[in-house]
Design a protein around this motif. Structure first.
Motif, PDB file in Angstrom:
ATOM      1  N   GLY A   1      36.171  43.714  49.309  1.00 38.07           N
ATOM      2  CA  GLY A   1      36.888  44.294  50.438  1.00 38.07           C
ATOM      3  C   GLY A   1      36.412  45.716  50.661  1.00 38.07           C
TER       4      GLY A   1
ATOM      5  N   ASN B   1      31.784  49.934  42.922  1.00 37.16           N
ATOM      6  CA  ASN B   1      31.762  49.145  44.157  1.00 37.16           C
ATOM      7  C   ASN B   1      30.759  49.716  45.154  1.00 37.16           C
ATOM      8  OD1 ASN B   1      34.015  46.965  44.742  1.00 37.16           O
ATOM      9  ND2 ASN B   1      34.934  48.478  43.370  1.00 37.16           N
TER      10      ASN B   1
ATOM     11  N   CYS C   1      44.482  41.036  36.329  1.00 34.68           N
ATOM     12  CA  CYS C   1      43.078  41.055  36.777  1.00 34.68           C
ATOM     13  C   CYS C   1      42.438  42.398  36.432  1.00 34.68           C
ATOM     14  CB  CYS C   1      43.048  40.791  38.281  1.00 34.68           C
ATOM     15  SG  CYS C   1      41.453  41.018  39.044  1.00 34.68           S
TER      16      CYS C   1
ATOM     17  N   CYS D   1      29.676  39.120  44.244  1.00 33.82           N
ATOM     18  CA  CYS D   1      31.030  39.679  44.148  1.00 33.82           C
ATOM     19  C   CYS D   1      31.512  39.985  45.556  1.00 33.82           C
ATOM     20  CB  CYS D   1      31.049  40.958  43.304  1.00 33.82           C
ATOM     21  SG  CYS D   1      32.734  41.612  43.073  1.00 33.82           S
TER      22      CYS D   1
HETATM   23  C1  LIG Z   1      38.341  39.068  49.973  1.00 33.70           C
HETATM   24  C2  LIG Z   1      38.032  39.587  48.578  1.00 33.70           C
HETATM   25  C3  LIG Z   1      37.857  40.949  48.382  1.00 33.70           C
HETATM   26  C4  LIG Z   1      37.535  41.438  47.109  1.00 33.70           C
HETATM   27  N1  LIG Z   1      37.281  42.770  46.956  1.00 33.70           N
HETATM   28  C5  LIG Z   1      36.836  43.219  45.761  1.00 33.70           C
HETATM   29  C6  LIG Z   1      36.400  44.577  45.632  1.00 33.70           C
HETATM   30  O1  LIG Z   1      36.439  45.372  46.566  1.00 33.70           O
HETATM   31  N2  LIG Z   1      35.927  44.983  44.418  1.00 33.70           N
HETATM   32  C7  LIG Z   1      35.833  44.113  43.355  1.00 33.70           C
HETATM   33  O2  LIG Z   1      35.366  44.542  42.299  1.00 33.70           O
HETATM   34  N3  LIG Z   1      36.223  42.822  43.463  1.00 33.70           N
HETATM   35  C8  LIG Z   1      36.702  42.359  44.630  1.00 33.70           C
HETATM   36  N4  LIG Z   1      37.043  41.033  44.771  1.00 33.70           N
HETATM   37  C9  LIG Z   1      36.866  40.112  43.634  1.00 33.70           C
HETATM   38  C10 LIG Z   1      38.208  39.692  43.043  1.00 33.70           C
HETATM   39  O3  LIG Z   1      38.727  40.713  42.256  1.00 33.70           O
HETATM   40  C11 LIG Z   1      37.974  38.406  42.217  1.00 33.70           C
HETATM   41  O4  LIG Z   1      37.526  37.372  43.070  1.00 33.70           O
HETATM   42  C12 LIG Z   1      39.225  37.930  41.507  1.00 33.70           C
HETATM   43  O5  LIG Z   1      39.639  38.875  40.560  1.00 33.70           O
HETATM   44  C13 LIG Z   1      38.997  36.599  40.796  1.00 33.70           C
HETATM   45  O6  LIG Z   1      37.964  36.753  39.846  1.00 33.70           O
HETATM   46  P1  LIG Z   1      36.632  35.898  39.923  1.00 33.70           P
HETATM   47  O7  LIG Z   1      35.971  36.150  41.259  1.00 33.70           O
HETATM   48  O8  LIG Z   1      35.779  36.400  38.779  1.00 33.70           O
HETATM   49  O9  LIG Z   1      36.991  34.436  39.786  1.00 33.70           O
HETATM   50  C14 LIG Z   1      37.409  40.529  46.014  1.00 33.70           C
HETATM   51  C15 LIG Z   1      37.598  39.169  46.229  1.00 33.70           C
HETATM   52  C16 LIG Z   1      37.912  38.694  47.490  1.00 33.70           C
HETATM   53  C17 LIG Z   1      38.090  37.206  47.691  1.00 33.70           C
END
Ligand SMILES: Cc1cc2nc3c(=O)[nH]c(=O)nc-3n(C[C@H](O)[C@H](O)[C@H](O)COP(=O)(O)O)c2cc1C
Length: 231
Positions: A177, A129, A104, A174
């Motif tokens: 967390g 972020n 990722c 997006c």
């Molecule tokens: C609970 C949660 C917290 C996340 N926190 C971050 C974050 O702090 N920064 C970020 O860039 N992406 C964050 N993500 C996004 C994930 O990296 C992303 O959902 C995952 O890599 C799958 O990619 P997609 O959303 O493009 O399908 C988070 C996703 C979830 C579900």
């Protein structure tokens, strides 16, 4: 006002919305119209929850509130202020979970042209972020801090429902967390009592497709790695 009256979503099917939703990490400044905001958040209210308790508490920052919080987060990071997430940090991972985490990160850094070993570049990407990826809106999702894991499940269901509703209305999002790392600032900005834990946030708005980070694409494990069918 019902969602139907407030605004019209796209003609996307549910399958299309699920496949088209992805994390957007670069936004246009254009705000989402108020009627669309209302429609999307109204739709998300239909998420399921245990005994229909609906424990999510959602705080949407736009305009001056968004600007002030964004600046506060950036100042916090610049000053090295301790991050104090109400629910703690993600644990260190190993095995296939770690492998997926690495893939990722490679997809994101690769899209951004950040070379392996470029620590400053990675740090810069992480700091995006706290700039909300320049999104015009961010919502913070919290719940009563006594609830713990069983109720956090409901909040997760809400969050995905919300992001799919956004996708269906042409809005990028997006989950972050990292938006739970400075919960005191969020509580102060909204006058939220300390009884409410901030779990995470979602930056959202209209995608800027000229931003390199938005070319990142993630993959998923094959079904047999996650699901067991037994007859
Ligand atoms: C609970 C949660 C917290 C996340 N926190 C971050 C974050 O702090 N920064 C970020 O860039 N992406 C964050 N993500 C996004 C994930 O990296 C992303 O959902 C995952 O890599 C799958 O990619 P997609 O959303 O493009 O399908 C988070 C996703 C979830 C579900």
């Amino acid at each position: 006002m019902t969602a139907t009256l407030a605004t019209r979503d796209t003609d996307m099917t549910l399958s299309e919305a699920i496949r088209q939703r992805r994390s957007v990490r670069g936004y246009l400044a254009t705000p989402v119209p108020e009627a669309t905001l209302q429609a999307v958040f109204e739709l998300a209210q239909w998420a399921p929850s245990n005994c229909n308790v609906q424990p999510w508490q959602v705080f949407v920052a736009s305009g001056a509130t968004r600007d002030q919080l964004r600046q506060r987060f950036l100042d916090n990071v610049a000053q090295g202020r301790a991050m104090t997430p109400d629910m703690g940090f993600m644990p260190a991972l190993d095995g296939s979970h770690r492998d997926r985490q690495v893939v990722c990160a490679q997809a994101l850094y690769g899209a951004m042209g950040i070379e392996r070993g470029d620590k400053a570049g990675r740090m810069g990407a992480t700091l995006r972020n706290f700039a909300l990826f320049d999104a015009p809106h961010v919502c913070f999702i919290g719940m009563d801090r006594r609830f713990g894991l069983p109720m956090a499940l409901d909040v997760g269901m809400y969050a995905q429902t919300l992001m799919l509703a956004m996708t269906a209305h042409g809005i990028g999002s997006c989950a972050q967390g990292s938006m739970g790392y400075y919960p005191e600032d969020v509580r102060e900005a909204f006058g939220i009592s300390d009884d409410i834990a901030i779990l995470f946030g979602i930056s959202f708005g209209y995608e800027d497709d000229s931003v390199a980070a938005n070319r990142a694409r993630t993959v998923r494990a094959s079904l047999d790695e996650s699901v067991v069918f037994r007859r």
